[in-house]
Design an enzyme around this catalytic site. Structure first.
Site, PDB file in Angstrom:
ATOM      1  N   THR A   1       0.871  -1.181   0.000  1.00 14.84           N
ATOM      2  CA  THR A   1       0.000   0.000   0.000  1.00 14.84           C
ATOM      3  C   THR A   1       0.902   1.222   0.000  1.00 14.84           C
ATOM      4  OG1 THR A   1      -1.808  -1.109   1.154  1.00 14.84           O
ATOM      5  CG2 THR A   1      -1.750   1.290   1.261  1.00 14.84           C
TER       6      THR A   1
ATOM      7  N   LYS B   1      -7.516   1.678  -2.923  1.00 10.42           N
ATOM      8  CA  LYS B   1      -7.152   1.296  -1.544  1.00 10.42           C
ATOM      9  C   LYS B   1      -7.181   2.513  -0.627  1.00 10.42           C
ATOM     10  CE  LYS B   1      -5.527  -0.982   1.989  1.00 10.42           C
ATOM     11  NZ  LYS B   1      -4.231  -1.669   2.054  1.00 10.42           N
TER      12      LYS B   1
ATOM     13  N   LYS C   1      -0.959   5.260   8.456  1.00  9.93           N
ATOM     14  CA  LYS C   1      -0.227   5.334   7.189  1.00  9.93           C
ATOM     15  C   LYS C   1      -1.187   5.553   6.018  1.00  9.93           C
ATOM     16  CE  LYS C   1       2.029   2.305   3.859  1.00  9.93           C
ATOM     17  NZ  LYS C   1       2.447   0.915   3.562  1.00  9.93           N
TER      18      LYS C   1
END
Length: 291
Positions: free
Chosen positions: A93, A168, A243
């Site tokens: 990611t 995502k 994050k």
């Protein structure tokens, strides 16, 4: 049987590589951490001396790394060693720009490329039930889909280079904000004398229903398998949610995301208070004022 190199054998990569082996593929892997290499080897992964050595033996290269700078650096290192025409799949990611840079580097080296981040956490990686959000050309997606299906349950082609990362980031911004307001509702219910079970029974069958509530309920009791009933042992750590929320805000660049921005701030406070390693649903304790 396909020859696959897997670079990054940590909490997510290790189980994903193991599922490729279970599906009958040959996997050679590498990780900088000795512990990860040892655990992957115990699961049947052949360990190479370096990422370059692993890539040189494979027709498909999968990377699962911490951040965009790592992906760009590793791809730059291993692309010259890879077999011409190999398929590169990055399941990290990372930021959309780094994903597009990786695609560009791969294409220049004559490789097909996909960015394919995942949703489902460590549990999904182990069970082979991940969702893959995939960006890249249609031909590359067709080539990579059978490999992704060995590691996941749902594979979604989201568009061209970087589209998987975009999906995502957007998905996890929804998740982060939804979890916070779900926690707030349980904290409010406690103040009003309403049991967690009663709130769950109503909201889970009403307009307040969400994945954060019905699958990952942050209050102990209603959902036995949620981290709330395991002292918030992480399925998805708060540090990882932070994050992803930071990535969403970096990508926003003028888009109005006030709730996403607030969620990022709250998770930053939660992590700074010593809870980076807790499950992200544990933020309910922080909202209660438990520090």
């Amino acid at each position: 049987m396909t020859a696959i190199a897997f670079i990054g054998l940590g909490n997510m990569g290790g189980p994903m590589a193991a599922n490729l082996i279970k599906a009958g593929h040959s996997v050679v892997g590498f990780d900088l951490a000795e512990k990860s290499r040892r655990e992957a080897a115990a699961g049947g992964v052949a360990i190479a001396d370096s990422a370059r050595a692993a890539a040189a033996q494979a027709d498909i290269v999968v990377t699962m790394l911490p951040a965009g700078r790592h992906v760009v650096a590793v791809w730059s290192d291993i692309l010259p060693a890879a077999r011409q025409g190999s398929l590169f799949i990055d399941s990290s990611t990372i930021d959309v720009e780094s994903a597009r840079l990786a695609h560009k580097a791969g294409a220049a080296a004559g490789m097909a490329c996909l960015d394919a981040p995942v949703s489902g956490g460590v549990g999904g990686a182990s069970a082979g039930t991940l969702t893959f959000m995939v960006g890249g050309e249609a031909a590359a997606f067709a080539a990579g889909q059978p490999i992704l299906e060995a590691m996941g349950r749902r594979i979604v082609h989201c568009g061209d280079a970087g589209a998987g990362q975009a999906a995502k980031i957007c998905n996890n911004m929804i998740l982060g904000a939804t979890m916070i307001v779900t926690c707030e509702a349980f904290v409010l219910a406690e103040k009003l004398g309403l049991s967690a079970q009663a709130l769950y029974d109503v909201a889970s069958t009403s307009s307040g229903q969400s994945w954060s509530l019905t699958t990952y309920c942050p209050a102990p009791g209603p959902v036995p398998n949620s981290p709330a009933n395991k002292d918030y042992k992480p399925g998805f750590a708060a540090a990882l949610m932070l994050k992803d929320l930071k990535l969403s805000q970096e990508a926003a660049a003028g888009a109005a995301t006030p709730l996403g921005a607030q969620a990022a701030q709250l998770y930053a406070l939660f992590a700074a208070a010593g809870h980076a390693g807790d499950d992200f649903s544990g933020i309910i304790k922080f909202l209660r004022g438990a520090g």
